[in-house]
Design an enzyme around this catalytic site. Sequence first.
Site, PDB file in Angstrom:
ATOM      1  N   ASP A 145       0.861  -1.195   0.000  1.00 31.76           N
ATOM      2  CA  ASP A 145       0.000   0.000   0.000  1.00 31.76           C
ATOM      3  C   ASP A 145       0.893   1.240   0.000  1.00 31.76           C
ATOM      4  O   ASP A 145       2.025   1.166  -0.466  1.00 31.76           O
ATOM      5  CB  ASP A 145      -0.971  -0.059   1.183  1.00 31.76           C
ATOM      6  CG  ASP A 145      -2.251   0.714   0.909  1.00 31.76           C
ATOM      7  OD1 ASP A 145      -2.150   1.905   0.572  1.00 31.76           O
ATOM      8  OD2 ASP A 145      -3.355   0.143   1.022  1.00 31.76           O
ATOM      9  N   HIS A 191       1.915   1.957  -3.280  1.00 34.11           N
ATOM     10  CA  HIS A 191       0.990   2.928  -3.873  1.00 34.11           C
ATOM     11  C   HIS A 191       1.533   4.358  -3.842  1.00 34.11           C
ATOM     12  O   HIS A 191       0.801   5.296  -4.083  1.00 34.11           O
ATOM     13  CB  HIS A 191      -0.373   2.850  -3.171  1.00 34.11           C
ATOM     14  CG  HIS A 191      -1.061   1.524  -3.353  1.00 34.11           C
ATOM     15  ND1 HIS A 191      -2.275   1.217  -2.800  1.00 34.11           N
ATOM     16  CD2 HIS A 191      -0.684   0.413  -4.034  1.00 34.11           C
ATOM     17  CE1 HIS A 191      -2.625  -0.018  -3.136  1.00 34.11           C
ATOM     18  NE2 HIS A 191      -1.672  -0.529  -3.875  1.00 34.11           N
TER      19      HIS A 191
END
Length: 398
Positions: free
Chosen positions: A220, A243
Amino acid sequence: MASKMVLDLFCFTVLVLCMANPSLEQEIFDPMDFEAMGDGETDDGQALVDAWDSACEHRAPAIFVIPKRTFLAGPATFEGPCRVTPKVQILGTVKAVPSMNDYYNPGWFEFKHLNGLEIGGGGTLDGQGAASWNKTNCPPKRSCKSLPISMRLLRVSNATISNLTFMNSKGFHIGLQQSSSVTISRLRISAPADSPNTDGIHISRSDNVMLTSLNIGTGDDCISIGQGVNNLQISDVTCGPGHGISVGSLGKYMNEEDVSGVSVRNCTVSGTTNGVRIKTWPGSPPSQASNFTFEDIIMHNVSNPIIIDQHYCPDHDCVVSPSRVKIQNVTFRRIQGTSNDPVAVKLMCSETMACENVHLQDISLIMENNTATSNITSSCSNVKGVAVGLQNPESCLY
Ligand SMILES: *[C@@H]1O[C@H](CO)[C@@H](O)[C@H](O)[C@H]1NC(C)=O
Ligand SMILES: *[C@@H]1O[C@H](CO)[C@@H](O)[C@H](O)[C@H]1NC(C)=O
Ligand SMILES: *[C@@H]1O[C@H](CO)[C@@H](O)[C@H](O)[C@H]1NC(C)=O
Ligand SMILES: *[C@@H]1O[C@H](CO)[C@@H](O)[C@H](O)[C@H]1NC(C)=O
Ligand SMILES: *[C@@H]1O[C@H](CO)[C@@H](O)[C@H](O)[C@H]1NC(C)=O
Ligand SMILES: *[C@@H]1O[C@H](CO)[C@@H](O)[C@H](O)[C@H]1NC(C)=O
Ligand SMILES: *[C@@H]1O[C@H](CO)[C@@H](O)[C@H](O)[C@H]1NC(C)=O
Ligand SMILES: *[C@@H]1O[C@H](CO)[C@@H](O)[C@H](O)[C@H]1NC(C)=O
Ligand SMILES: *[C@@H]1O[C@H](CO)[C@@H](O)[C@H](O)[C@H]1NC(C)=O
């Protein structure tokens, strides 16, 4: 007579020594002296807490040492305030108990209510998250939406966390909340690219935070910045996979605090789904996000190198009204490298709260794969600002 002189001399010497070298006074608190097994199989969580509690009660400077062995531990809370905040030295490896049934707090290791906290030592915290990433293993009584944060810091001030390795957290690796004057540096944080919600460092409601010299690759955000963050400086971060470095998501809840003063400098982002990003939910209640600088960033094969997304809705189940998070004063400067998506710059702002004062300066992005047929572009909606200097892709701001 002679023995009294010897005694006086001894006391005098000890006093001088103690004054000259205060470290002599530092007592070491080691969980092995508190019935830890340190065999990597027995849950030593209680022994860690017992050693901490004694260190925290100690009247003089203390060091809480996790020695160079392998420990297994369930949840542990290291709570203050202490008489003198102990130094924390993690030399060995601590593995989290894998089963989710054992966790009742938002964090695995929680450090709370501490001023002057120092954590280091070169050791490793292994969250052993693999079992918990599979939602079918979630125990019935627990919401697996928020899995335990490997190291949660709540209400700490004047703190440094450095020289440690974090891996495979169940939830976030580090969570910093309601804290001030914290420096986090020289960490290595890793989890597989497909592990859900394993953010490297998440910060919310905190002031005067510095993050530097970090190597983060997870499933993430490498770093995520939530509500109520003011004056955060990020530099020398290597990010990927993951991310990217994200402000947000903002505006999910009522009464969120504003965010302001975030700078991200000298970072390298590789193979991520985003580079530098600001994201807010549609339909969000009013708040303000202002004063961001993203500069001297190198992108390698990043899908959205520069992105403001005010329609963030990963599960596609959101209300369709515009975000009311007002974004202003955002500078993207000297950002270069390769994009894995032909739309390399996306500035998609709220229909009712346009982004204001957005600066693009010296942007130099090319497609990752030169053989790709599409040209690199930028896309803007509801954004006011200027583009100066080199602009590749050609800027949509005019
Ligand atoms: C980091 O930790 C290692 C292992 O304890 C130690 O040898 C080294 O000196 C530490 N580095 C710094 C800069 O503190
Ligand atoms: C998740 O766990 C279930 C039950 O243990 C198993 O059948 C499934 O294959 C696992 N899924 C993944 C992606 O590991
Ligand atoms: C942090 O340290 C400074 C300087 O030592 C001190 O003035 C301040 O009160 C400390 N912060 C907190 C919250 O204790
Ligand atoms: C960024 O890197 C440059 C060159 O290496 C250095 O001079 C500068 O101090 C760095 N800035 C930050 C904020 O780390
Ligand atoms: C943003 O920066 C400007 C100029 O430095 C400053 O005047 C303003 O107070 C800052 N905004 C916030 C919310 O801190
Ligand atoms: C670039 O990223 C894409 C998507 O993540 C990946 O499929 C591709 O292999 C990467 N290319 C290189 C050269 O790493
Ligand atoms: C945006 O920047 C301008 C100019 O520096 C400043 O006057 C203004 O207060 C800033 N806005 C916010 C919300 O901080
Ligand atoms: C570039 O794209 C071509 C065609 O899609 C593909 O065959 C090639 O492997 C890609 N090269 C890289 C370095 O990703
Ligand atoms: C890419 O840009 C070049 C130069 O502007 C142009 O000639 C070409 O047609 C464009 N290609 C595509 C696929 O848009």
